[in-house]
Design a protein around this motif. Structure first.
Motif, short mmCIF file in Angstrom:
data_model
loop_
_atom_site.label_atom_id
_atom_site.label_comp_id
_atom_site.label_asym_id
_atom_site.label_seq_id
_atom_site.Cartn_x
_atom_site.Cartn_y
_atom_site.Cartn_z
N TYR A 155 0.81 -1.22 0.00
CA TYR A 155 0.00 0.00 0.00
C TYR A 155 0.85 1.27 0.00
CZ TYR A 155 -4.20 -2.78 0.85
OH TYR A 155 -5.26 -3.66 0.73
N ALA A 156 2.14 1.17 -0.28
CA ALA A 156 3.00 2.36 -0.33
C ALA A 156 2.60 3.25 -1.50
CB ALA A 156 4.46 1.94 -0.44
N CYS A 157 3.09 4.50 -1.48
CA CYS A 157 2.72 5.49 -2.50
C CYS A 157 3.52 5.26 -3.79
CB CYS A 157 2.99 6.90 -1.97
SG CYS A 157 2.61 8.20 -3.17
N PRO A 158 2.87 4.88 -4.89
CA PRO A 158 3.59 4.61 -6.14
C PRO A 158 3.73 5.87 -6.99
CG PRO A 158 1.30 4.01 -6.39
CD PRO A 158 1.43 4.59 -5.00
N SER A 159 4.74 5.90 -7.83
CA SER A 159 4.94 7.03 -8.73
C SER A 159 4.02 6.96 -9.94
CB SER A 159 6.40 7.07 -9.20
OG SER A 159 6.74 5.88 -9.88
N GLN A 160 3.52 5.78 -10.27
CA GLN A 160 2.56 5.58 -11.34
C GLN A 160 1.35 4.83 -10.78
OE1 GLN A 160 2.90 6.67 -14.64
NE2 GLN A 160 4.78 7.68 -13.97
N PRO A 161 0.16 4.98 -11.38
CA PRO A 161 -1.00 4.25 -10.88
C PRO A 161 -0.72 2.75 -10.81
CG PRO A 161 -1.67 5.88 -12.49
CD PRO A 161 -0.17 5.86 -12.52
N LEU A 162 -1.11 2.14 -9.70
CA LEU A 162 -0.75 0.74 -9.44
C LEU A 162 -1.98 -0.05 -9.00
CD1 LEU A 162 1.37 -1.53 -9.02
CD2 LEU A 162 1.69 -0.63 -6.69
N ARG A 163 -2.28 -1.10 -9.74
CA ARG A 163 -3.32 -2.05 -9.33
C ARG A 163 -2.69 -3.07 -8.41
NH1 ARG A 163 -4.78 -5.82 -13.78
NH2 ARG A 163 -3.80 -7.46 -12.54
N LEU A 164 -3.19 -3.14 -7.17
CA LEU A 164 -2.58 -4.01 -6.17
C LEU A 164 -3.00 -5.46 -6.34
CD1 LEU A 164 -2.98 -1.79 -2.98
CD2 LEU A 164 -1.27 -1.67 -4.79
N VAL A 165 -4.07 -5.71 -7.06
CA VAL A 165 -4.64 -7.05 -7.18
C VAL A 165 -4.11 -7.74 -8.43
CG1 VAL A 165 -6.77 -8.38 -7.30
CG2 VAL A 165 -6.75 -6.21 -6.07
N ASN A 166 -3.60 -8.95 -8.26
CA ASN A 166 -3.31 -9.81 -9.40
C ASN A 166 -4.08 -11.12 -9.30
OD1 ASN A 166 -1.96 -10.79 -11.76
ND2 ASN A 166 -0.68 -12.04 -10.43
N LYS A 167 -4.08 -11.71 -8.12
CA LYS A 167 -4.78 -12.97 -7.93
C LYS A 167 -5.92 -12.77 -6.94
CE LYS A 167 -2.32 -16.71 -7.47
NZ LYS A 167 -1.46 -17.77 -6.88
N LEU A 168 -7.12 -13.20 -7.34
CA LEU A 168 -8.28 -13.17 -6.46
C LEU A 168 -8.64 -14.60 -6.10
CD1 LEU A 168 -10.54 -10.49 -8.18
CD2 LEU A 168 -9.61 -10.35 -5.88
N ILE A 169 -8.63 -14.89 -4.82
CA ILE A 169 -8.91 -16.24 -4.34
C ILE A 169 -10.32 -16.28 -3.80
CG2 ILE A 169 -8.24 -18.07 -2.76
CD1 ILE A 169 -5.42 -16.95 -2.80
N LEU A 222 -0.21 8.34 -18.55
CA LEU A 222 0.33 7.61 -17.40
C LEU A 222 0.52 6.15 -17.78
CD1 LEU A 222 -1.93 9.20 -14.66
CD2 LEU A 222 0.54 9.50 -14.86
N LEU A 223 1.46 5.50 -17.16
CA LEU A 223 1.71 4.08 -17.38
C LEU A 223 1.23 3.32 -16.14
CD1 LEU A 223 2.84 1.81 -19.11
CD2 LEU A 223 5.08 2.20 -18.05
N CYS A 224 0.16 2.59 -16.28
CA CYS A 224 -0.45 1.88 -15.15
C CYS A 224 0.20 0.51 -14.97
CB CYS A 224 -1.95 1.73 -15.36
SG CYS A 224 -2.82 3.29 -15.56
N TYR A 225 0.53 0.19 -13.73
CA TYR A 225 1.18 -1.08 -13.40
C TYR A 225 0.23 -1.96 -12.59
CZ TYR A 225 5.89 0.64 -14.64
OH TYR A 225 7.01 1.11 -15.29
N TYR A 226 0.62 -3.24 -12.47
CA TYR A 226 -0.02 -4.11 -11.48
C TYR A 226 1.05 -4.94 -10.80
CZ TYR A 226 0.15 -8.21 -14.64
OH TYR A 226 0.55 -9.24 -15.45
N ASP A 227 0.71 -5.45 -9.61
CA ASP A 227 1.63 -6.18 -8.75
C ASP A 227 1.45 -7.68 -8.98
OD1 ASP A 227 3.19 -7.25 -6.75
OD2 ASP A 227 2.17 -6.24 -5.10
N LEU A 228 2.48 -8.32 -9.52
CA LEU A 228 2.40 -9.76 -9.77
C LEU A 228 2.15 -10.57 -8.51
CD1 LEU A 228 5.30 -10.28 -12.33
CD2 LEU A 228 2.87 -10.63 -12.77
N GLU A 229 2.61 -10.06 -7.36
CA GLU A 229 2.45 -10.80 -6.11
C GLU A 229 1.17 -10.42 -5.36
OE1 GLU A 229 5.93 -10.51 -3.69
OE2 GLU A 229 7.30 -10.94 -5.38
N GLY A 230 0.44 -9.45 -5.85
CA GLY A 230 -0.76 -9.00 -5.15
C GLY A 230 -1.83 -10.07 -5.10
N THR A 231 -2.22 -10.46 -3.89
CA THR A 231 -3.19 -11.54 -3.70
C THR A 231 -4.27 -11.08 -2.73
OG1 THR A 231 -1.41 -13.15 -3.98
CG2 THR A 231 -3.49 -13.96 -3.07
N TYR A 232 -5.51 -11.28 -3.11
CA TYR A 232 -6.66 -10.87 -2.31
C TYR A 232 -7.68 -12.00 -2.23
CZ TYR A 232 -5.30 -5.93 -2.13
OH TYR A 232 -4.66 -4.74 -1.88
#
Length: 303
Positions: A155-169, A222-232
């Motif tokens: 949840y840290a402040c990213p320099s580019q928009p960041l989707r925290l979710v990659n895997k939804l269980i 803007l270049l939007c990223y997502y977190d490969l390890e993000g699991t929810y």
């Protein structure tokens, strides 16, 4: 160009060219940044398979360049949660979310934005209201669904928009990976969400407002990223909020939302005409919670 097109009558070819100009019919088959990795964990959200008219596709690809993703410390975070009739979800989410934020030693507050009953749900307006309401007390936001409970999340402040979710269980132990959407839990700086003019206010019911927001960010270069390890953990939606799944046809509000998104993709809607700058809302109730602590606030709003 296909052989069948070459031998089509001249008038038919002319009509197809006209439709191609005004209706998204060209899919982007390649994302030039698809192989980019930051720290082996953060990847740009793909734009492959977007259906765009050629002029919009060329413009988008011309601004699609690599931009670094870094994280800043000592920034004020507001977690904005759009909400209606989800008390059980909120009780499951809050302890886990607050524990994650404390573990990461963040300066945070949590703002639950509830829509007053009696009107059709509008997630985009709720998020816009939360963004506007908390603007003076925050440096960046996390736009967070109430049914997404973090397991692995940054949840840290990213320099580019960041989707925290990659895997939804899901609750049944199944997992699903989502590479092309931009929702669930998204961290974004205040200046970036304001530059995109927030969400559209015209998506009623559920669906497509997140696609609209993602495309607004792309148009802002803007270049939007997502977190490969993000699991929810994905909590099940109440039956009354899944009503469109009961019917074999597409409900009217879903069709209207798709049409609205299509207008944006065709370049026929200007995000500057609809968003934070046109938002109107009234706070009818506000309060904290002894259970969730001083960093928690809930407001009820109406249009």
């Amino acid at each position: 160009m296909s052989v069948s097109y070459l031998f089509a009558p001249k008038e038919l070819r002319r009509r197809r060219r006209w439709l191609n100009r005004w209706w998204p019919s060209v899919r982007l088959r390649l994302d030039p940044l698809q192989q980019l990795r930051v720290d082996g964990r953060y990847v740009p959200v793909s734009i492959a398979n977007w259906k765009l008219i050629p002029s919009v596709a060329r413009s988008l690809l011309s601004t699609r360049i690599a931009r670094p993703l870094t994280f800043a410390e000592d920034r004020r975070l507001t977690v904005v949660i759009p909400y209606r009739d989800r008390e059980q979800h909120l009780r499951q989410l809050m302890p886990v979310l607050q524990e994650k934020l404390r573990e990461q030693r963040l300066d945070y507050r949590i703002l639950v934005v509830e829509q007053e009953s009696g009107s059709k749900f509008n997630r985009g307006r709720l998020l816009n209201a939360g963004i506007h309401y908390a603007a003076d007390l925050t440096d960046y936001y996390c736009l967070h669904d109430v049914d997404a409970v973090p397991i692995v999340a940054n949840y840290a402040c990213p320099s580019q928009p960041l989707r925290l979710v990659n895997k939804l269980i899901g609750l049944q132990g199944k997992s699903r990976h989502n590479d092309h959407y931009f929702s669930g839990a998204v961290s974004i700086r205040k200046d970036q969400v304001q530059a995109a003019n927030g969400f559209s206010n015209e998506y009623w019911g559920w669906g497509k407002e997140d696609d609209d927001f993602f495309f607004r960010l792309l148009l802002t270069e803007l270049l939007c990223y997502y977190d490969l390890e993000g699991t929810y953990q994905d909590l099940p939606n109440p039956p009354h909020q899944q009503v469109h799944r009961r019917y074999p046809w597409t409900p009217a509000h879903v069709r209207r939302n798709r049409q609205r998104r299509s207008l944006l993709l065709r370049g026929l809607v200007d995000p500057a005409d609809d968003g934070l700058n046109t938002l109107r809302y009234e706070v009818v109730e506000r309060g904290g919670s002894a259970e969730y602590g001083p960093a928690y606030e809930k407001i009820r709003i109406r249009w």
